[in-house]
Write an enzyme that holds these catalytic residues in place. Structure first.
Site, PDB file in Angstrom:
ATOM      1  N   ASP A  67      37.232   9.697  30.500  1.00 14.08           N
ATOM      2  CA  ASP A  67      38.530   9.494  29.867  1.00 14.08           C
ATOM      3  C   ASP A  67      38.613   8.168  29.109  1.00 14.08           C
ATOM      4  O   ASP A  67      37.722   7.319  29.224  1.00 14.08           O
ATOM      5  CB  ASP A  67      39.660   9.588  30.912  1.00 14.08           C
ATOM      6  CG  ASP A  67      39.344   8.849  32.219  1.00 14.08           C
ATOM      7  OD1 ASP A  67      38.428   8.010  32.222  1.00 14.08           O
ATOM      8  OD2 ASP A  67      40.015   9.109  33.229  1.00 14.08           O
ATOM      9  N   ASN A 135      47.623   9.752  43.670  1.00 18.30           N
ATOM     10  CA  ASN A 135      48.337  11.035  43.627  1.00 18.30           C
ATOM     11  C   ASN A 135      47.366  12.209  43.462  1.00 18.30           C
ATOM     12  O   ASN A 135      47.763  13.282  43.030  1.00 18.30           O
ATOM     13  CB  ASN A 135      49.372  11.035  42.497  1.00 18.30           C
ATOM     14  CG  ASN A 135      48.719  10.881  41.119  1.00 18.30           C
ATOM     15  OD1 ASN A 135      47.510  10.754  40.997  1.00 18.30           O
ATOM     16  ND2 ASN A 135      49.526  10.896  40.073  1.00 18.30           N
ATOM     17  N   HIS A 137      44.932  12.552  41.349  1.00 20.32           N
ATOM     18  CA  HIS A 137      44.435  12.899  40.017  1.00 20.32           C
ATOM     19  C   HIS A 137      42.927  12.666  39.956  1.00 20.32           C
ATOM     20  O   HIS A 137      42.389  11.807  40.664  1.00 20.32           O
ATOM     21  CB  HIS A 137      45.189  12.162  38.895  1.00 20.32           C
ATOM     22  CG  HIS A 137      44.915  10.704  38.748  1.00 20.32           C
ATOM     23  ND1 HIS A 137      45.892   9.741  38.890  1.00 20.32           N
ATOM     24  CD2 HIS A 137      43.785  10.021  38.434  1.00 20.32           C
ATOM     25  CE1 HIS A 137      45.366   8.549  38.666  1.00 20.32           C
ATOM     26  NE2 HIS A 137      44.088   8.689  38.395  1.00 20.32           N
ATOM     27  N   GLU A 142      46.622  14.604  35.849  1.00 20.60           N
ATOM     28  CA  GLU A 142      47.724  14.315  36.765  1.00 20.60           C
ATOM     29  C   GLU A 142      48.230  15.609  37.412  1.00 20.60           C
ATOM     30  O   GLU A 142      47.899  16.704  36.938  1.00 20.60           O
ATOM     31  CB  GLU A 142      48.867  13.653  35.971  1.00 20.60           C
ATOM     32  CG  GLU A 142      48.493  12.329  35.308  1.00 20.60           C
ATOM     33  CD  GLU A 142      48.492  11.153  36.272  1.00 20.60           C
ATOM     34  OE1 GLU A 142      48.272  11.348  37.485  1.00 20.60           O
ATOM     35  OE2 GLU A 142      48.709  10.014  35.801  1.00 20.60           O
TER      36      GLU A 142
HETATM   37  C1  GLP Z   1      42.031   5.881  36.787  1.00 18.66           C
HETATM   38  C2  GLP Z   1      40.859   6.681  36.216  1.00 18.66           C
HETATM   39  C3  GLP Z   1      40.275   7.623  37.246  1.00 18.66           C
HETATM   40  C4  GLP Z   1      40.020   6.885  38.546  1.00 18.66           C
HETATM   41  C5  GLP Z   1      41.329   6.353  39.073  1.00 18.66           C
HETATM   42  C6  GLP Z   1      41.183   5.610  40.398  1.00 18.66           C
HETATM   43  O1  GLP Z   1      43.222   6.592  36.749  1.00 18.66           O
HETATM   44  N1  GLP Z   1      41.221   7.414  35.063  1.00 18.66           N
HETATM   45  O2  GLP Z   1      39.073   8.192  36.744  1.00 18.66           O
HETATM   46  O3  GLP Z   1      39.424   7.746  39.475  1.00 18.66           O
HETATM   47  O4  GLP Z   1      41.853   5.453  38.119  1.00 18.66           O
HETATM   48  O5  GLP Z   1      40.822   4.304  40.154  1.00 18.66           O
HETATM   49  P1  GLP Z   1      40.382   3.233  41.232  1.00 18.66           P
HETATM   50  O6  GLP Z   1      38.978   3.548  41.542  1.00 18.66           O
HETATM   51  O7  GLP Z   1      40.547   1.940  40.530  1.00 18.66           O
HETATM   52  O8  GLP Z   1      41.294   3.408  42.389  1.00 18.66           O
END
Ligand code: GLP
Length: 242
Positions: A67, A135, A137, A142
């Site tokens: 992404d 959440n 995702h 989402e």
């Molecule tokens: C963002 C990214 C996700 C990732 C998520 C969790 O939203 N788009 O790909 O898994 O954050 O991030 P973290 O590892 O910092 O908790």
């Protein structure tokens, strides 16, 4: 779905990195799906370490990232392009033309279609790394995302914006939209490894594993895939029903 409970963050990172390093060695022209976020930071350090120790060669490896934010430039210090360059691509011998991230500029619908087509043209993703949002995702899919969703533009939820605001000067600076590989695109990967650590992810992990498979819990769709491994630390695993 396989579940591996790691002792802590270091152990989780090592277990995931060992799998990727092994797969790169086994298949030099492998196609990797890569994720950003805080969770994979140590994982990337370990991939770089293996490369520096001459255990892996990235010259024929192709990568696709999950992404990118819409509304900031590729070169912005908090773009996922910059994250990947700093944490991995500038430190290994990957060929520039083999690096792919979703294009968050211009016609996003068209960019999404082009991205999914390119993944298919390269033979599909052999192994996909995922993190998970609080959440549930995955990538930026989402709650409410459909199981067969393609790569597309999405609006980030309040909770995701809040979670990601820790990197920005102010919550107002956090992009509100992004381009993300869809759940449908992710589920086409041959093998999926999801990593998670800490108590903040415990509820999401519990709902990934048990309860209904539903659009309310995007990660629950992973249960429909035949080769998914969760590598999670003890805190993230703490709410799993025995
Ligand atoms: C963002 C990214 C996700 C990732 C998520 C969790 O939203 N788009 O790909 O898994 O954050 O991030 P973290 O590892 O910092 O908790």
């Amino acid at each position: 779905m396989r579940i591996i409970i790691a002792k802590d963050y270091e152990d989780m990172s090592q277990k995931a990195a060992n799998i990727f390093n092994r797969e790169i060695t086994k298949k030099p022209n492998i196609v990797l799906g890569l994720a950003t976020g805080g969770t994979p930071e140590r994982f990337y350090e370990l991939l770089v370490q293996a490369y520096k120790n001459r255990l892996t060669d990235w010259s024929k490896v192709t990568t696709f990232n999950l992404d990118e934010y819409i509304g900031i430039t590729k070169t912005h210090k908090l773009s996922y392009h910059t994250y990947m360059k700093e944490k991995l691509f500038s430190k290994i011998n990957i060929a520039k033309e083999n690096i792919n991230l979703p294009n968050a500029q211009g016609d996003i619908t068209k960019n999404g279609q082009t991205y999914d087509q390119l993944i298919a043209k390269k033979g599909g993703i052999d192994i996909q790394l995922l993190g998970i949002g609080e959440n549930a995702h995955i990538a930026f899919n989402e709650p409410g995302s459909e199981q067969d969703a393609p790569t597309r533009e999405v609006t980030l939820t309040k909770s995701t914006i809040e979670a990601n605001s820790r990197y920005f000067d102010s919550i107002k600076d956090v992009p509100k939209t992004a381009i993300t590989m869809g759940i449908g695109s992710i589920l086409k990967a041959k093998k999926i490894i999801l990593i998670a650590e800490g108590i903040k992810k415990a509820e999401a992990i519990k709902n990934t594993i048990s309860g209904p498979i539903s659009e309310k819990i995007p990660s629950s769709f992973l249960r429909t895939h035949k080769d998914v491994t969760l590598i999670i630390d003890e805190k993230a695993a703490s709410l799993i029903e025995k």
